[in-house]
Write a protein that holds these residues in place. Sequence first.
Motif, PDB file in Angstrom:
ATOM      1  N   TYR A  39       6.109  -0.353   0.247  1.00 30.90           N
ATOM      2  CA  TYR A  39       6.842  -0.275  -1.017  1.00 30.90           C
ATOM      3  C   TYR A  39       8.167   0.447  -0.884  1.00 30.90           C
ATOM      4  O   TYR A  39       9.171   0.033  -1.429  1.00 30.90           O
ATOM      5  N   SER A  40       8.187   1.517  -0.140  1.00 39.50           N
ATOM      6  CA  SER A  40       9.413   2.311  -0.073  1.00 39.50           C
ATOM      7  C   SER A  40      10.447   1.727   0.876  1.00 39.50           C
ATOM      8  O   SER A  40      11.627   1.722   0.583  1.00 39.50           O
ATOM      9  N   LEU A  41      10.005   1.210   2.025  1.00 39.79           N
ATOM     10  CA  LEU A  41      10.949   0.734   3.032  1.00 39.79           C
ATOM     11  C   LEU A  41      10.848  -0.760   3.320  1.00 39.79           C
ATOM     12  O   LEU A  41      11.654  -1.301   4.079  1.00 39.79           O
ATOM     13  N   GLN A  73       9.889  -5.928   9.196  1.00 41.42           N
ATOM     14  CA  GLN A  73      10.798  -5.464   8.155  1.00 41.42           C
ATOM     15  C   GLN A  73      11.035  -6.631   7.207  1.00 41.42           C
ATOM     16  O   GLN A  73      11.501  -7.681   7.623  1.00 41.42           O
ATOM     17  N   VAL A  74      10.663  -6.481   5.965  1.00 44.74           N
ATOM     18  CA  VAL A  74      10.903  -7.496   4.949  1.00 44.74           C
ATOM     19  C   VAL A  74      11.632  -6.837   3.796  1.00 44.74           C
ATOM     20  O   VAL A  74      11.633  -5.616   3.669  1.00 44.74           O
ATOM     21  N   SER A  75      12.240  -7.663   2.944  1.00 45.67           N
ATOM     22  CA  SER A  75      12.944  -7.086   1.799  1.00 45.67           C
ATOM     23  C   SER A  75      11.931  -6.393   0.891  1.00 45.67           C
ATOM     24  O   SER A  75      10.761  -6.753   0.848  1.00 45.67           O
ATOM     25  N   VAL A  76      12.386  -5.412   0.166  1.00 48.56           N
ATOM     26  CA  VAL A  76      11.502  -4.662  -0.719  1.00 48.56           C
ATOM     27  C   VAL A  76      10.936  -5.595  -1.787  1.00 48.56           C
ATOM     28  O   VAL A  76       9.756  -5.520  -2.131  1.00 48.56           O
ATOM     29  N   PHE A  77      11.747  -6.526  -2.284  1.00 48.42           N
ATOM     30  CA  PHE A  77      11.254  -7.488  -3.270  1.00 48.42           C
ATOM     31  C   PHE A  77      10.135  -8.336  -2.670  1.00 48.42           C
ATOM     32  O   PHE A  77       9.093  -8.545  -3.284  1.00 48.42           O
ATOM     33  N   GLN A  78      10.341  -8.841  -1.455  1.00 44.92           N
ATOM     34  CA  GLN A  78       9.323  -9.653  -0.800  1.00 44.92           C
ATOM     35  C   GLN A  78       8.064  -8.830  -0.529  1.00 44.92           C
ATOM     36  O   GLN A  78       6.949  -9.317  -0.681  1.00 44.92           O
ATOM     37  N   ALA A  79       8.241  -7.593  -0.154  1.00 40.81           N
ATOM     38  CA  ALA A  79       7.098  -6.723   0.108  1.00 40.81           C
ATOM     39  C   ALA A  79       6.278  -6.503  -1.158  1.00 40.81           C
ATOM     40  O   ALA A  79       5.054  -6.403  -1.102  1.00 40.81           O
ATOM     41  N   GLN A  80       6.944  -6.453  -2.305  1.00 37.73           N
ATOM     42  CA  GLN A  80       6.222  -6.253  -3.555  1.00 37.73           C
ATOM     43  C   GLN A  80       5.601  -7.552  -4.064  1.00 37.73           C
ATOM     44  O   GLN A  80       4.588  -7.526  -4.754  1.00 37.73           O
ATOM     45  N   ALA A  81       6.178  -8.693  -3.708  1.00 30.07           N
ATOM     46  CA  ALA A  81       5.688  -9.973  -4.211  1.00 30.07           C
ATOM     47  C   ALA A  81       4.690 -10.641  -3.271  1.00 30.07           C
ATOM     48  O   ALA A  81       3.796 -11.347  -3.711  1.00 30.07           O
TER      49      ALA A  81
END
Length: 176
Positions: A119-121, A150-158
């Motif tokens: 979530y943070s990184l 490493q994925v975008s924070v948006f992608q990590a949340q979705a």
Amino acid sequence: MRVFRPFAVALSLLLTACAAPQVRPPGAIRKVVVVVGSRVDTLPTSTYREDLMGEGNPRTVLVSQTEAVLRERGFEVVGSRISAAPAPSTDEVVRLIDDNKAEAAVVVVLGWIDASAIYSLGRADVVLDTGVVSPTGDLKWRNETHTVSQVSVFQAQADWNSYLRKAVIEAVRAVP
């Protein structure tokens, strides 16, 4: 008509790149089966839907992504198996090779995931053990990869599976 020329060139390059899978060199293993296992029972999920639909099962992500990368690299995937054990047994792998008349098995075992910084990184650490097993049960090749996805924070949340997909792509591209 000149306005569309850069678009047409870009489109033709894209279609050429995506058109055909790579061709395996002569004498290389081509016809394989995929066997996956996981020492991690469930992926950390971010939504109720993922929990409800079973998308938190890392084995399903491992098998589908491994098959896709192998096909992209010119392998013919003739069968796959999700092992109930954390690591598939040699007998299980050899039996699948024999049943499908394959030349070898590509075995992928998920060893460890640390998604504490997702979530943070937008970052997750993934350890995969990848191997190629012959029809006699001999280990022909093995590689343990430690991937920091490493994925975008948006992608990590979705989509929490995205970091595992990236790690599998990296690990399976190393298969000879």
